[in-house]
Design an enzyme around this catalytic site. Structure first.
Site, PDB file in Angstrom:
ATOM      1  N   ASP A 165       0.854  -1.194   0.000  1.00  0.00           N
ATOM      2  CA  ASP A 165       0.000   0.000   0.000  1.00  0.00           C
ATOM      3  C   ASP A 165       0.884   1.236   0.000  1.00  0.00           C
ATOM      4  O   ASP A 165       1.861   1.327   0.756  1.00  0.00           O
ATOM      5  CB  ASP A 165      -0.903  -0.023   1.244  1.00  0.00           C
ATOM      6  CG  ASP A 165      -2.015   1.001   1.179  1.00  0.00           C
ATOM      7  OD1 ASP A 165      -1.702   2.209   1.016  1.00  0.00           O
ATOM      8  OD2 ASP A 165      -3.181   0.613   1.284  1.00  0.00           O
ATOM      9  N   GLN A 215     -14.380   2.575   2.277  1.00  0.00           N
ATOM     10  CA  GLN A 215     -13.816   2.082   1.009  1.00  0.00           C
ATOM     11  C   GLN A 215     -13.586   3.266   0.066  1.00  0.00           C
ATOM     12  O   GLN A 215     -14.483   4.078  -0.159  1.00  0.00           O
ATOM     13  CB  GLN A 215     -14.767   1.075   0.346  1.00  0.00           C
ATOM     14  CG  GLN A 215     -14.166   0.439  -0.911  1.00  0.00           C
ATOM     15  CD  GLN A 215     -15.049  -0.655  -1.517  1.00  0.00           C
ATOM     16  OE1 GLN A 215     -16.148  -0.928  -1.024  1.00  0.00           O
ATOM     17  NE2 GLN A 215     -14.563  -1.266  -2.575  1.00  0.00           N
ATOM     18  N   HIS A 251     -10.452  -5.504  -2.425  1.00  0.00           N
ATOM     19  CA  HIS A 251      -9.113  -5.694  -1.870  1.00  0.00           C
ATOM     20  C   HIS A 251      -9.197  -5.982  -0.381  1.00  0.00           C
ATOM     21  O   HIS A 251     -10.102  -5.536   0.311  1.00  0.00           O
ATOM     22  CB  HIS A 251      -8.219  -4.470  -2.112  1.00  0.00           C
ATOM     23  CG  HIS A 251      -8.800  -3.176  -1.635  1.00  0.00           C
ATOM     24  ND1 HIS A 251      -9.768  -2.500  -2.326  1.00  0.00           N
ATOM     25  CD2 HIS A 251      -8.540  -2.443  -0.527  1.00  0.00           C
ATOM     26  CE1 HIS A 251     -10.083  -1.394  -1.678  1.00  0.00           C
ATOM     27  NE2 HIS A 251      -9.360  -1.342  -0.566  1.00  0.00           N
ATOM     28  N   PHE A 252      -8.230  -6.750   0.072  1.00  0.00           N
ATOM     29  CA  PHE A 252      -8.031  -6.984   1.501  1.00  0.00           C
ATOM     30  C   PHE A 252      -6.704  -6.338   1.881  1.00  0.00           C
ATOM     31  O   PHE A 252      -5.707  -6.464   1.160  1.00  0.00           O
ATOM     32  CB  PHE A 252      -7.980  -8.480   1.813  1.00  0.00           C
ATOM     33  CG  PHE A 252      -9.313  -9.153   1.621  1.00  0.00           C
ATOM     34  CD1 PHE A 252     -10.252  -9.171   2.644  1.00  0.00           C
ATOM     35  CD2 PHE A 252      -9.640  -9.740   0.408  1.00  0.00           C
ATOM     36  CE1 PHE A 252     -11.495  -9.776   2.469  1.00  0.00           C
ATOM     37  CE2 PHE A 252     -10.871 -10.349   0.228  1.00  0.00           C
ATOM     38  CZ  PHE A 252     -11.810 -10.360   1.253  1.00  0.00           C
ATOM     39  N   HIS A 253      -6.721  -5.647   3.006  1.00  0.00           N
ATOM     40  CA  HIS A 253      -5.486  -5.099   3.572  1.00  0.00           C
ATOM     41  C   HIS A 253      -4.899  -6.151   4.501  1.00  0.00           C
ATOM     42  O   HIS A 253      -5.624  -6.730   5.320  1.00  0.00           O
ATOM     43  CB  HIS A 253      -5.771  -3.867   4.436  1.00  0.00           C
ATOM     44  CG  HIS A 253      -6.417  -2.713   3.734  1.00  0.00           C
ATOM     45  ND1 HIS A 253      -5.739  -1.563   3.417  1.00  0.00           N
ATOM     46  CD2 HIS A 253      -7.688  -2.520   3.284  1.00  0.00           C
ATOM     47  CE1 HIS A 253      -6.565  -0.704   2.836  1.00  0.00           C
ATOM     48  NE2 HIS A 253      -7.755  -1.261   2.740  1.00  0.00           N
TER      49      HIS A 253
HETATM   50  P1  5GP Z   1      -9.704   1.341   0.995  1.00  0.00           P
HETATM   51  O1  5GP Z   1      -9.880   2.559   1.864  1.00  0.00           O
HETATM   52  O2  5GP Z   1     -10.495   1.441  -0.290  1.00  0.00           O
HETATM   53  O3  5GP Z   1      -9.965   0.064   1.734  1.00  0.00           O
HETATM   54  O4  5GP Z   1      -8.164   1.278   0.658  1.00  0.00           O
HETATM   55  C1  5GP Z   1      -7.590   1.723  -0.518  1.00  0.00           C
HETATM   56  C2  5GP Z   1      -6.098   1.687  -0.291  1.00  0.00           C
HETATM   57  O5  5GP Z   1      -5.465   1.832  -1.549  1.00  0.00           O
HETATM   58  C3  5GP Z   1      -5.593   2.824   0.609  1.00  0.00           C
HETATM   59  O6  5GP Z   1      -4.971   2.254   1.749  1.00  0.00           O
HETATM   60  C4  5GP Z   1      -4.599   3.566  -0.286  1.00  0.00           C
HETATM   61  O7  5GP Z   1      -3.444   3.987   0.412  1.00  0.00           O
HETATM   62  C5  5GP Z   1      -4.278   2.556  -1.359  1.00  0.00           C
HETATM   63  N1  5GP Z   1      -3.925   3.133  -2.651  1.00  0.00           N
HETATM   64  C6  5GP Z   1      -4.619   4.087  -3.326  1.00  0.00           C
HETATM   65  N2  5GP Z   1      -4.003   4.386  -4.494  1.00  0.00           N
HETATM   66  C7  5GP Z   1      -2.901   3.577  -4.555  1.00  0.00           C
HETATM   67  C8  5GP Z   1      -1.856   3.417  -5.538  1.00  0.00           C
HETATM   68  O8  5GP Z   1      -1.813   4.051  -6.583  1.00  0.00           O
HETATM   69  N3  5GP Z   1      -0.884   2.491  -5.246  1.00  0.00           N
HETATM   70  C9  5GP Z   1      -0.907   1.745  -4.091  1.00  0.00           C
HETATM   71  N4  5GP Z   1       0.099   0.890  -3.921  1.00  0.00           N
HETATM   72  N5  5GP Z   1      -1.866   1.881  -3.167  1.00  0.00           N
HETATM   73  C10 5GP Z   1      -2.854   2.782  -3.389  1.00  0.00           C
END
Ligand code: 5GP
Ligand code: ZN
Length: 134
Positions: free
Chosen positions: A30, A93, A99-101
């Site tokens: 991330d 989100q 996606h899973f973190h």
């Molecule tokens: P969400 O909040 O949707 O669960 O998480 C999205 C995640 O994607 C965030 O933790 C953010 O930092 C990550 N992210 C967003 N854009 C990019 C990118 O261009 N590259 C990478 N490696 N991570 C990204």
């Protein structure tokens, strides 16, 4: 999907720090750089999130999450991991490709990865009536 940032990462149009890849799953670091080893695990076939994902993609993705957690803990010096998924904008989100973190953990690392809840507004019995399935 052409305007999806994770599809672009999978296609190599946007660079990423790849951790794992197979036919159906891609995992990369991330960009937030908020916790050591914070990893995103995504299916290669686009779906917007947990609810609309086909069962095969979901199973493949969760299997990769399991494999990576085991690797981080057995081979990479971590002791545990948090696995997180945010479903829907109200839940946080921000990228609408499933996606899973994975947040790799060590004792005393100071990472606070559980949501900071307030007190619930309904009793457990009320919630059971609202939520029970079948
Ligand atoms: P969400 O909040 O949707 O669960 O998480 C999205 C995640 O994607 C965030 O933790 C953010 O930092 C990550 N992210 C967003 N854009 C990019 C990118 O261009 N590259 C990478 N490696 N991570 C990204
Ligand atoms: Zn996508």
């Amino acid at each position: 999907m052409t305007d999806c940032i994770f599809c672009k990462i999978i296609a190599g149009e946007i660079p990423s720090y790849r951790i794992y890849e197979d036919e159906r799953v891609y995992a990369f670091l991330d960009v937030a750089e908020d916790a050591d080893g914070h990893t995103l695990v995504v299916p290669k076939r686009h779906c917007s999130g947990l609810i609309d994902c086909d069962g095969e993609s979901l199973a493949d993705t969760v299997h990769a999450v399991q494999k990576l957690c085991a690797h981080y803990i057995r081979d990479c010096g971590f002791e545990g991991a948090n696995v997180l998924n945010f479903t829907g904008e109200c839940a946080g989100q921000t990228v609408f490709h499933l996606h899973f973190h994975i947040i790799p953990r060590k004792t005393g690392d100071g990472v606070y990865s559980f949501p900071r809840f307030k007190k619930c507004t309904r009793t457990l019995a009320e919630m059971q009536k609202i939520l029970a399935l079948g």
